[in-house]
Design a protein around this motif. Structure first.
Motif, PDB file in Angstrom:
ATOM      1  N   LEU A  64     -19.916  48.222  85.352  1.00 41.31           N
ATOM      2  CA  LEU A  64     -19.775  49.595  85.848  1.00 41.31           C
ATOM      3  C   LEU A  64     -20.514  50.598  84.969  1.00 41.31           C
ATOM      4  O   LEU A  64     -21.143  51.537  85.473  1.00 41.31           O
ATOM      5  N   GLU A  65     -20.440  50.412  83.648  1.00 44.50           N
ATOM      6  CA  GLU A  65     -21.163  51.316  82.749  1.00 44.50           C
ATOM      7  C   GLU A  65     -22.672  51.179  82.950  1.00 44.50           C
ATOM      8  O   GLU A  65     -23.409  52.177  82.978  1.00 44.50           O
ATOM      9  N   MET A  66     -23.124  49.937  83.109  1.00 49.45           N
ATOM     10  CA  MET A  66     -24.556  49.705  83.345  1.00 49.45           C
ATOM     11  C   MET A  66     -25.002  50.378  84.654  1.00 49.45           C
ATOM     12  O   MET A  66     -26.058  51.030  84.710  1.00 49.45           O
ATOM     13  N   ILE A  67     -24.188  50.220  85.696  1.00 49.71           N
ATOM     14  CA  ILE A  67     -24.534  50.824  86.994  1.00 49.71           C
ATOM     15  C   ILE A  67     -24.623  52.344  86.877  1.00 49.71           C
ATOM     16  O   ILE A  67     -25.538  52.975  87.410  1.00 49.71           O
ATOM     17  N   ALA A  68     -23.653  52.929  86.143  1.00 50.89           N
ATOM     18  CA  ALA A  68     -23.658  54.385  85.971  1.00 50.89           C
ATOM     19  C   ALA A  68     -24.939  54.843  85.278  1.00 50.89           C
ATOM     20  O   ALA A  68     -25.543  55.860  85.659  1.00 50.89           O
ATOM     21  N   ARG A  69     -25.382  54.089  84.265  1.00 54.54           N
ATOM     22  CA  ARG A  69     -26.627  54.435  83.556  1.00 54.54           C
ATOM     23  C   ARG A  69     -27.839  54.298  84.487  1.00 54.54           C
ATOM     24  O   ARG A  69     -28.755  55.119  84.467  1.00 54.54           O
ATOM     25  N   MET A  70     -27.836  53.239  85.284  1.00 51.87           N
ATOM     26  CA  MET A  70     -28.949  53.028  86.224  1.00 51.87           C
ATOM     27  C   MET A  70     -29.017  54.140  87.271  1.00 51.87           C
ATOM     28  O   MET A  70     -30.098  54.589  87.656  1.00 51.87           O
ATOM     29  N   ARG A  71     -27.842  54.571  87.730  1.00 53.28           N
ATOM     30  CA  ARG A  71     -27.802  55.625  88.747  1.00 53.28           C
ATOM     31  C   ARG A  71     -28.408  56.931  88.227  1.00 53.28           C
ATOM     32  O   ARG A  71     -28.993  57.696  88.981  1.00 53.28           O
ATOM     33  N   GLU A  72     -28.269  57.181  86.934  1.00 52.47           N
ATOM     34  CA  GLU A  72     -28.865  58.387  86.352  1.00 52.47           C
ATOM     35  C   GLU A  72     -30.388  58.346  86.440  1.00 52.47           C
ATOM     36  O   GLU A  72     -31.046  59.377  86.579  1.00 52.47           O
ATOM     37  N   ILE A  73     -30.933  57.129  86.357  1.00 51.06           N
ATOM     38  CA  ILE A  73     -32.390  56.957  86.385  1.00 51.06           C
ATOM     39  C   ILE A  73     -32.899  56.803  87.814  1.00 51.06           C
ATOM     40  O   ILE A  73     -33.919  57.383  88.195  1.00 51.06           O
ATOM     41  N   SER A  74     -32.182  56.027  88.616  1.00 51.04           N
ATOM     42  CA  SER A  74     -32.624  55.734  89.983  1.00 51.04           C
ATOM     43  C   SER A  74     -31.435  55.847  90.936  1.00 51.04           C
ATOM     44  O   SER A  74     -30.739  54.857  91.192  1.00 51.04           O
ATOM     45  N   PRO A  75     -31.180  57.039  91.475  1.00 52.26           N
ATOM     46  CA  PRO A  75     -29.983  57.273  92.307  1.00 52.26           C
ATOM     47  C   PRO A  75     -29.917  56.403  93.558  1.00 52.26           C
ATOM     48  O   PRO A  75     -28.823  56.118  94.047  1.00 52.26           O
ATOM     49  N   ASN A  76     -31.061  55.978  94.086  1.00 57.76           N
ATOM     50  CA  ASN A  76     -31.067  55.232  95.353  1.00 57.76           C
ATOM     51  C   ASN A  76     -31.275  53.730  95.177  1.00 57.76           C
ATOM     52  O   ASN A  76     -31.498  53.017  96.152  1.00 57.76           O
ATOM     53  N   LEU A  77     -31.207  53.239  93.956  1.00 54.00           N
ATOM     54  CA  LEU A  77     -31.410  51.809  93.699  1.00 54.00           C
ATOM     55  C   LEU A  77     -30.331  50.977  94.398  1.00 54.00           C
ATOM     56  O   LEU A  77     -29.137  51.222  94.217  1.00 54.00           O
ATOM     57  N   PRO A  78     -30.703  49.969  95.210  1.00 56.26           N
ATOM     58  CA  PRO A  78     -29.705  49.103  95.858  1.00 56.26           C
ATOM     59  C   PRO A  78     -28.991  48.222  94.820  1.00 56.26           C
ATOM     60  O   PRO A  78     -29.645  47.485  94.075  1.00 56.26           O
ATOM     61  N   ILE A  79     -27.668  48.315  94.776  1.00 51.15           N
ATOM     62  CA  ILE A  79     -26.879  47.547  93.802  1.00 51.15           C
ATOM     63  C   ILE A  79     -25.740  46.836  94.535  1.00 51.15           C
ATOM     64  O   ILE A  79     -25.000  47.448  95.310  1.00 51.15           O
ATOM     65  N   ILE A  80     -25.607  45.530  94.258  1.00 48.79           N
ATOM     66  CA  ILE A  80     -24.531  44.718  94.832  1.00 48.79           C
ATOM     67  C   ILE A  80     -23.685  44.174  93.681  1.00 48.79           C
ATOM     68  O   ILE A  80     -24.218  43.664  92.687  1.00 48.79           O
ATOM     69  N   ILE A  81     -22.372  44.298  93.800  1.00 46.68           N
ATOM     70  CA  ILE A  81     -21.462  43.744  92.785  1.00 46.68           C
ATOM     71  C   ILE A  81     -20.976  42.374  93.255  1.00 46.68           C
ATOM     72  O   ILE A  81     -20.599  42.198  94.417  1.00 46.68           O
ATOM     73  N   ASN A  82     -20.993  41.422  92.313  1.00 47.39           N
ATOM     74  CA  ASN A  82     -20.487  40.066  92.586  1.00 47.39           C
ATOM     75  C   ASN A  82     -19.467  39.742  91.494  1.00 47.39           C
ATOM     76  O   ASN A  82     -19.831  39.377  90.377  1.00 47.39           O
ATOM     77  N   SER A  83     -18.177  39.926  91.815  1.00 44.25           N
ATOM     78  CA  SER A  83     -17.143  39.822  90.783  1.00 44.25           C
ATOM     79  C   SER A  83     -15.884  39.159  91.336  1.00 44.25           C
ATOM     80  O   SER A  83     -15.629  39.196  92.546  1.00 44.25           O
ATOM     81  N   ALA A  84     -15.103  38.579  90.401  1.00 44.32           N
ATOM     82  CA  ALA A  84     -13.831  37.959  90.794  1.00 44.32           C
ATOM     83  C   ALA A  84     -12.708  38.981  90.835  1.00 44.32           C
ATOM     84  O   ALA A  84     -11.613  38.691  91.329  1.00 44.32           O
ATOM     85  N   PHE A  85     -12.956  40.176  90.305  1.00 41.67           N
ATOM     86  CA  PHE A  85     -11.911  41.197  90.245  1.00 41.67           C
ATOM     87  C   PHE A  85     -11.928  42.045  91.523  1.00 41.67           C
ATOM     88  O   PHE A  85     -12.981  42.497  91.974  1.00 41.67           O
ATOM     89  N   SER A  86     -10.738  42.280  92.063  1.00 40.60           N
ATOM     90  CA  SER A  86     -10.656  43.032  93.323  1.00 40.60           C
ATOM     91  C   SER A  86      -9.595  44.120  93.282  1.00 40.60           C
ATOM     92  O   SER A  86      -9.095  44.533  94.323  1.00 40.60           O
ATOM     93  N   ASP A  87      -9.234  44.575  92.075  1.00 42.33           N
ATOM     94  CA  ASP A  87      -8.196  45.605  92.022  1.00 42.33           C
ATOM     95  C   ASP A  87      -8.745  46.938  92.528  1.00 42.33           C
ATOM     96  O   ASP A  87      -9.951  47.201  92.533  1.00 42.33           O
TER      97      ASP A  87
END
Length: 436
Positions: A64-87
């Protein structure tokens, strides 16, 4: 569909990485692998992938922290999360970061492939739109007239080079207002010589053109045709406006010059070059109009055929230049006694024709004829020569002496020759018995 795209895969489990590479390597142009968020962010900055697939729980820096940093640089970058956590907290945080999809582990390859293909379709559409925009921009940049694609709030989202040149520094603003670019005003044009065509289009949903008048820095006025038309969506709702501005100043200048030349040529074709009086062509037109008016309303008008007596002797003894000057002075004298509705024309040679359009009786026409004869009692002074001239006059009256241009002129001419035969320097009304 995916082969032309690059993927950044961020995952800390080696077995999961190997399984993913084995299953998806053939689908992508290149797959960059990072084992935590810190590596992922560094790889993102150097490789600029088209798509990012990331886990959430990783050492050094989480997903999540990495995604937030990426969004600052590239707001429209396609990002998919693949995780075992679903809370719920993670899901809500992912939504706020505008993640494109959330695939739970254990991973279903078909579900993940569908997510990739969905993102790829969006990327292809975006690239297609960019290509279309670039192509459209290239096309409109070649058009010399300023063109602007204007949003409903008057902001300009697309314009050509001519519009940018028109707007000066204001085009550098984010979504500048159209009126700031074109008219340098603080609000939409609304009155005077700057009626806003977009205001009209917004009300009528139909194209509109208004003419604006601008004064440049040198004080020169420019006449601008501002044309606007609505842009509709698939449901027929106006979503934007297209405005084209065309400077027609040069066209109007040429038009005015041509109009002036046309008027000048028309005047030349309708007037005698020596005396500047109406010629036979214009005279015939005036008589024809008089016939139409009197036929409708009733009443009379008269044609005076005036011929100078012994004019040939002036030419033979004093020369044609003196003769021409005599004709000019005769024209000026007769013109002094004519009224607004009258026409004095040169018929050719030493012949003049006077149209009295508002006569009320034969006695009135007699008075006019006497005044003409009296004009010749004073000698003409031309280049030191004192010339005593005279004239013979024949008069025809509408409608009794003719109801066409030709018959009225002919009968006035016949009456004039009667005056000549009777001794000159007099006037004669046409008599039917004298007709030839």
């Amino acid at each position: 569909m995916l082969k032309k795209f690059t993927l950044l895969y961020v995952e800390d489990n080696e077995a999961t990485i190997d399984a993913f590479i084995g299953a998806f390597q053939e689908y992508f142009k290149t797959i960059f692998v990072a084992r935590n968020g810190e590596e992922g962010l560094a790889l993102f900055e150097t490789s600029r992938p088209d798509i990012v697939l990331t886990d959430l729980q990783m050492p050094k820096m989480g997903g999540l922290e990495m995604i937030a940093r990426m969004r600052e640089i590239s707001p429209n970058l396609p990002i998919i999360i693949n995780s075992a956590f679903s809370d719920t907290h993670l899901l809500l945080k992912s939504i706020t970061l505008h993640v494109d999809d959330y695939i739970l582990k254990p991973t279903d390859p078909h579900l993940l492939l569908q997510a990739f293909e969905k993102v790829a379709r969006v990327l292809n559409l975006e690239k297609s739109l960019v290509r279309s925009h670039t192509m459209m921009q290239t096309i409109i940049d070649e058009i010399p007239d300023p063109i602007m694609y204007i949003e409903l709030d008057f902001s300009v989202s697309m314009m050509n080079k001519a519009a940018k040149k028109l707007g000066g520094e204001d085009v550098n603003a984010l979504l500048p207002k159209c009126y700031k670019i074109s008219d340098n005003t603080s609000g939409a044009c609304a009155e005077g010589s700057h009626l806003c065509p977009i205001e009209h289009v917004s009300k009528t949903k139909k194209p509109s053109t208004q003419r604006h008048v601008h004064t440049d820095k040198k004080g020169k006025k420019h006449h601008i045709d501002v044309a606007a038309r609505p842009i509709f969506d698939a449901d027929g709702i106006v979503i934007a406006y297209l405005e084209i501005r065309h400077d027609i100043s040069n066209y109007l200048d040429i038009q005015n010059k041509l109009l002036h030349k046309t008027k000048k040529l028309t005047h030349i074709s309708m007037h005698d070059s020596l005396t500047h009086l109406p010629n036979r062509r214009l005279l015939a037109d005036r008589i024809d109009h008089a016939i139409e008016r009197k036929t409708r309303s009733g009443g009379e008008f008269a044609i005076f055929f005036i011929d100078l007596d012994h004019f040939k002797e002036v030419n033979d003894t004093l020369g044609h230049l003196i003769g021409d000057q005599l004709l000019i002075q005769v024209a000026k004298r007769i013109r002094t006694m004519t009224r607004k509705g009258d026409t004095i024309a040169r018929n050719g040679g030493d012949e003049f024709v006077l149209l009295i359009d508002d006569g009320v009786s034969k006695s009135h026409f007699t008075t006019v004829a006497e005044k003409i004869l009296k004009l010749f009692e004073t000698p003409f002074l031309i280049q030191g020569n004192e010339i005593l001239s005279a004239c013979s006059i024949g008069i025809s009256i509408f409608p009794q002496d003719g109801q066409t241009v030709e018959s009225l002129l002919h009968h006035a001419d016949v009456a004039m020759y009667t005056s000549k035969e009777a001794g000159r320097q007099q006037f004669t009304f046409f008599l039917p018995t004298a007709a030839v």
